[in-house]
Design an enzyme around this catalytic site. Structure first.
Site, PDB file in Angstrom:
ATOM      1  N   GLY A   7      50.340  -5.870  51.123  1.00 11.54           N
ATOM      2  CA  GLY A   7      49.638  -7.159  51.185  1.00 11.54           C
ATOM      3  C   GLY A   7      50.482  -8.165  50.403  1.00 11.54           C
ATOM      4  N   GLY A   9      49.881 -11.378  50.409  1.00 14.76           N
ATOM      5  CA  GLY A   9      49.090 -12.607  50.309  1.00 14.76           C
ATOM      6  C   GLY A   9      49.054 -13.086  48.867  1.00 14.76           C
ATOM      7  CG  ASP A  32      51.209  -9.317  54.821  1.00 14.70           C
ATOM      8  OD1 ASP A  32      50.570  -9.538  53.761  1.00 14.70           O
ATOM      9  OD2 ASP A  32      50.732  -9.590  55.953  1.00 14.70           O
ATOM     10  CB  VAL A 118      43.941  -5.108  44.162  1.00 15.77           C
ATOM     11  CG1 VAL A 118      43.431  -6.407  43.566  1.00 15.77           C
ATOM     12  CG2 VAL A 118      44.962  -4.478  43.210  1.00 15.77           C
ATOM     13  CG  HIS A 175      35.205  -6.159  41.038  1.00 17.71           C
ATOM     14  ND1 HIS A 175      35.199  -6.987  39.952  1.00 17.71           N
ATOM     15  CD2 HIS A 175      35.987  -6.763  41.962  1.00 17.71           C
ATOM     16  CE1 HIS A 175      35.950  -8.056  40.224  1.00 17.71           C
ATOM     17  NE2 HIS A 175      36.428  -7.937  41.431  1.00 17.71           N
TER      18      HIS A 175
END
Ligand code: APR
Length: 311
Positions: A7, A9, A32, A118, A175
């Site tokens: 990723g 981003g 990605d 994450v 979370h």
């Protein structure tokens, strides 16, 4: 040390950038699915090497996992972020498939890697990565506690007009809205926070911390990246340097705190071997109740994952 960040981003690129600045790896591979994105961001970062003074070679690839071969750590940030009005849980249907897919592909080339997740909804995405990686749970875990604690510490430091680095704090649980900040375990250079701030002020900070991510989504229109990226890099640092640091990590609980077979934010010791131990701290009845409520909400979401029958 070779580290893969999946990723490219906002969160992935930030995390890779911090890893390079901290000189934690010789090589970072950014992956990605969007053509050119990882290549472009990696090139941009690599071109800062002589300015920011680091040697880490950063390369980017589009969905080519052969380039990630032999990575020792894999950080997974791929997936969609929240938009205003969405909860982290709304991301599950899309992100579970993405996390499963990228974990399987990455592990094929780096079977011994430690996996740090994450992507949100974090607790359940970490579980999905654990299932997809088919590794011992001490090698697959997620980042949230450091981020939530960092937000909490920043609010306390603001109120006291002090440095956030002097604030010590621990948060437990999922979370999400049910995260469990622990004022009893919060201190400022050893001084219990209860001696520095009134309890209603601490309560309002706890509430602000719970909605911290959502408030940023409202402001920016997408979810945050500087603090999440830096927090994930701090976990990478503890692993690379075998620091045995104690952080709240989204870890597999197998009876600790009376909770079994889910991933949840708990204090752990983190080092080169991954999660070395889950630390059980003493909780009062109220704190236990909050943690159980949080575990229930993670378990409900895990049922949604189970119902998707991806594994
Ligand atoms: N393989 C590789 N990359 C993918 C895949 C895939 N199958 N699917 C999506 N991606 C990439 C996207 O192309 C995008 O570049 O993941 C990246 C996600 O970046 P952003 O959209 O900028 O999202 P970001 O803010 O980085 O958040 C990523 O981390 O904190 C969490 O909630 C957040 O789940 C979200 C994740």
């Amino acid at each position: 040390m070779k580290i893969t960040v999946i990723g490219a981003g906002n969160v992935g690129a930030t995390c890779a950038n911090v890893i390079a600045h901290k000189a934690l790896a010789n090589q970072i591979v950014l992956v990605d699915i969007k053509p050119g994105l990882a290549e472009g961001k990696a090139l941009d970062m690599w071109q800062t090497a002589s300015v920011n003074i680091f040697d880490t070679r950063i390369i980017g690839v589009t969905d080519d996992y052969s380039a990630t071969e032999g990575s020792e750590i894999i950080v997974i940030t791929s997936g969609i972020p929240r938009k205003p009005g969405m909860s982290r849980d709304d991301l599950i249907a899309t992100n579970a498939r993405i996390v499963k897919d990228v974990t399987e592909k990455a592990i094929r080339y780096s079977p011994d890697a430690i996996v740090v997740v994450v992507s949100n909804p974090l607790d359940v995405m970490t579980y999905a990565a654990y299932r997809a990686a088919n590794k011992h749970h001490s090698k697959v875990f997620g980042m949230a506690g450091i981020l939530d604690a960092a937000r909490y510490k920043s609010f306390i430091a603001e109120k006291l007009n002090t440095s956030p680095r002097d604030v010590q704090a621990l948060l437990l649980g999922g979370h999400g809205d049910t995260m469990v900040p622990l004022p009893r375990y919060t201190s400022v250079s050893g001084i219990p926070v209860s001696q520095l701030l009134d309890s209603d002020v601490v309560d309002s900070i706890v509430q602000k911390t719970r909605q911290g991510g959502g408030d940023l989504v409202k402001l920016i229109g997408t979810s945050a990246w500087y603090a999440p990226g830096a927090a994930a890099a701090l976990m990478v640092e503890a692993i690379v340097h075998d620091q045995h640091r104690i952080f709240s990590v989204c870890a597999y609980v197998n009876g600790e705190y009376g909770i079994r077979d889910i991933y949840l934010g708990v204090p752990v010791k983190l080092g080169r071997a991954g999660v070395e131990e889950v630390i059980e701290i003493e909780l009062d009845e109220y704190e236990k109740q909050l943690l159980n409520d949080s575990a229930c909400s993670v378990r409900r979401l895990k049922k949604t994952l189970d119902d998707m029958k991806l594994f």
